[in-house]
Motif scaffolding. Structure first.
Motif, PDB file in Angstrom:
ATOM      1  N   ARG A  73      -3.913 -17.145 -10.846  1.00 50.31           N
ATOM      2  CA  ARG A  73      -3.533 -15.738 -10.896  1.00 50.31           C
ATOM      3  C   ARG A  73      -3.528 -15.125  -9.495  1.00 50.31           C
ATOM      4  O   ARG A  73      -2.604 -14.381  -9.137  1.00 50.31           O
ATOM      5  N   ASP A  74      -4.545 -15.444  -8.709  1.00 48.60           N
ATOM      6  CA  ASP A  74      -4.607 -14.924  -7.339  1.00 48.60           C
ATOM      7  C   ASP A  74      -3.455 -15.474  -6.499  1.00 48.60           C
ATOM      8  O   ASP A  74      -2.879 -14.752  -5.670  1.00 48.60           O
ATOM      9  N   ARG A  75      -3.121 -16.757  -6.725  1.00 48.98           N
ATOM     10  CA  ARG A  75      -2.022 -17.359  -5.961  1.00 48.98           C
ATOM     11  C   ARG A  75      -0.701 -16.675  -6.277  1.00 48.98           C
ATOM     12  O   ARG A  75       0.086 -16.367  -5.371  1.00 48.98           O
ATOM     13  N   LEU A  76      -0.463 -16.400  -7.560  1.00 45.77           N
ATOM     14  CA  LEU A  76       0.767 -15.726  -7.952  1.00 45.77           C
ATOM     15  C   LEU A  76       0.810 -14.301  -7.405  1.00 45.77           C
ATOM     16  O   LEU A  76       1.869 -13.823  -6.977  1.00 45.77           O
ATOM     17  N   THR A  77      -0.344 -13.635  -7.406  1.00 47.49           N
ATOM     18  CA  THR A  77      -0.400 -12.267  -6.883  1.00 47.49           C
ATOM     19  C   THR A  77      -0.068 -12.241  -5.400  1.00 47.49           C
ATOM     20  O   THR A  77       0.709 -11.395  -4.933  1.00 47.49           O
ATOM     21  N   VAL A  78      -0.642 -13.181  -4.647  1.00 49.67           N
ATOM     22  CA  VAL A  78      -0.376 -13.257  -3.204  1.00 49.67           C
ATOM     23  C   VAL A  78       1.105 -13.544  -2.963  1.00 49.67           C
ATOM     24  O   VAL A  78       1.734 -12.948  -2.078  1.00 49.67           O
ATOM     25  N   ARG A  79       1.672 -14.442  -3.783  1.00 50.03           N
ATOM     26  CA  ARG A  79       3.088 -14.771  -3.618  1.00 50.03           C
ATOM     27  C   ARG A  79       3.963 -13.552  -3.910  1.00 50.03           C
ATOM     28  O   ARG A  79       4.920 -13.268  -3.171  1.00 50.03           O
ATOM     29  N   GLU A  80       3.649 -12.837  -4.988  1.00 54.27           N
ATOM     30  CA  GLU A  80       4.438 -11.662  -5.347  1.00 54.27           C
ATOM     31  C   GLU A  80       4.380 -10.604  -4.251  1.00 54.27           C
ATOM     32  O   GLU A  80       5.392  -9.968  -3.930  1.00 54.27           O
ATOM     33  N   ILE A  81       3.200 -10.410  -3.672  1.00 52.26           N
ATOM     34  CA  ILE A  81       3.059  -9.420  -2.607  1.00 52.26           C
ATOM     35  C   ILE A  81       3.871  -9.829  -1.392  1.00 52.26           C
ATOM     36  O   ILE A  81       4.566  -9.000  -0.773  1.00 52.26           O
ATOM     37  N   ALA A  82       3.798 -11.127  -1.039  1.00 47.68           N
ATOM     38  CA  ALA A  82       4.539 -11.616   0.126  1.00 47.68           C
ATOM     39  C   ALA A  82       6.048 -11.471  -0.077  1.00 47.68           C
ATOM     40  O   ALA A  82       6.771 -10.990   0.812  1.00 47.68           O
ATOM     41  N   VAL A  83       6.523 -11.880  -1.265  1.00 46.13           N
ATOM     42  CA  VAL A  83       7.954 -11.780  -1.557  1.00 46.13           C
ATOM     43  C   VAL A  83       8.386 -10.312  -1.590  1.00 46.13           C
ATOM     44  O   VAL A  83       9.446  -9.947  -1.065  1.00 46.13           O
ATOM     45  N   SER A  84       7.555  -9.466  -2.180  1.00 45.35           N
ATOM     46  CA  SER A  84       7.876  -8.042  -2.265  1.00 45.35           C
ATOM     47  C   SER A  84       7.997  -7.424  -0.876  1.00 45.35           C
ATOM     48  O   SER A  84       8.911  -6.632  -0.618  1.00 45.35           O
ATOM     49  N   ASN A  85       7.076  -7.789   0.020  1.00 50.02           N
ATOM     50  CA  ASN A  85       7.133  -7.245   1.383  1.00 50.02           C
ATOM     51  C   ASN A  85       8.406  -7.678   2.102  1.00 50.02           C
ATOM     52  O   ASN A  85       9.027  -6.892   2.829  1.00 50.02           O
ATOM     53  N   ILE A  86       8.796  -8.945   1.909  1.00 47.86           N
ATOM     54  CA  ILE A  86      10.020  -9.439   2.557  1.00 47.86           C
ATOM     55  C   ILE A  86      11.246  -8.721   2.007  1.00 47.86           C
ATOM     56  O   ILE A  86      12.119  -8.263   2.764  1.00 47.86           O
ATOM     57  N   LEU A  87      11.311  -8.607   0.679  1.00 51.71           N
ATOM     58  CA  LEU A  87      12.470  -7.961   0.066  1.00 51.71           C
ATOM     59  C   LEU A  87      12.549  -6.489   0.436  1.00 51.71           C
ATOM     60  O   LEU A  87      13.642  -5.951   0.657  1.00 51.71           O
ATOM     61  N   GLU A  88      11.389  -5.852   0.517  1.00 50.52           N
ATOM     62  CA  GLU A  88      11.374  -4.440   0.888  1.00 50.52           C
ATOM     63  C   GLU A  88      11.934  -4.242   2.299  1.00 50.52           C
ATOM     64  O   GLU A  88      12.624  -3.252   2.567  1.00 50.52           O
ATOM     65  N   SER A  89      11.638  -5.180   3.193  1.00 52.02           N
ATOM     66  CA  SER A  89      12.151  -5.070   4.568  1.00 52.02           C
ATOM     67  C   SER A  89      13.653  -5.333   4.639  1.00 52.02           C
ATOM     68  O   SER A  89      14.301  -4.950   5.620  1.00 52.02           O
TER      69      SER A  89
END
Length: 205
Positions: A73-89
């Protein structure tokens, strides 16, 4: 010296042998019972220890499964945050592509690059939203302009000034829209209240 003189009656040897055998049997029976009792105690102890060890193992397995789920769960959360930050930029870049497309400037090699970028971000879960004619939703839209119109019966997005983006249920940016509200007084046209004056007039006549 005769046997009678020594105080031994005839047949005493057989009686003595029987007594010895009986004593030996009783001793063996007692030893057997004691051994059986010890074995029964050892078996009960072994069963109790087995039950305790089984319980310990089950608890360890449950803790390990919970640990694995938590790590995943923590791994998926970290991945989602990382992907979200990239997409937001990348949202401003997508805005530039959209404006260039409106002016007919997305051509040639730039068109291929733009389409590839839009495909990649879509695969990563970025979704564009905001269309003309859809009901205004303050959770999805940000109204930059307001007007009144007799063509709508509820607050409606009549122009999308800038599309919105989201990843799943998370809104990265609301859609910037122009909103048209129903013309004041048009909602009651044709309703029961509009017929009331005629009814009153008829009653006066």
């Amino acid at each position: 010296m005769t046997e009678k003189a020594r105080g031994v009656e005839p047949g005493d040897d057989s009686n003595a042998d029987e007594a010895v055998l009986k004593a030996a049997e009783e001793a063996l029976k007692g030893a057997s019972d004691e051994a059986a009792g010890d074995a029964s105690d050892e078996l009960a102890t072994a069963k109790r220890e087995l039950t305790e060890r089984t319980g310990d193992l089950q608890r360890l397995q449950a803790e390990y499964q919970n640990y694995r789920k938590r790590v995943e769960r923590d791994r998926l959360t970290v991945r989602e945050i990382a992907v979200s930050n990239i997409l937001e930029s990348l949202v401003p870049v997508l805005d530039d592509i959209g404006r260039a497309r409106e002016h007919g400037e997305v051509t040639g090699g730039f068109k291929s690059v733009a389409e590839s970028l839009e495909t990649v971000v879509a695969k990563l879960g970025l979704q564009q939203f905001g269309k003309e004619g859809e009901p205004f939703d303050p959770n999805l839209h940000e109204a930059l302009m307001h007007s009144y119109s007799s063509d709508v019966t509820e607050d409606t997005c009549v122009q999308v000034l800038q599309p919105g983006y989201r990843i799943g249920d998370r809104i990265i940016r609301p859609a910037m829209v122009a909103v048209a509200e129903p013309q004041p007084g048009t909602q009651s046209t044709g309703g029961p209240d509009s017929e009331a004056p005629e009814a009153d007039g008829a009653a006066d006549n």
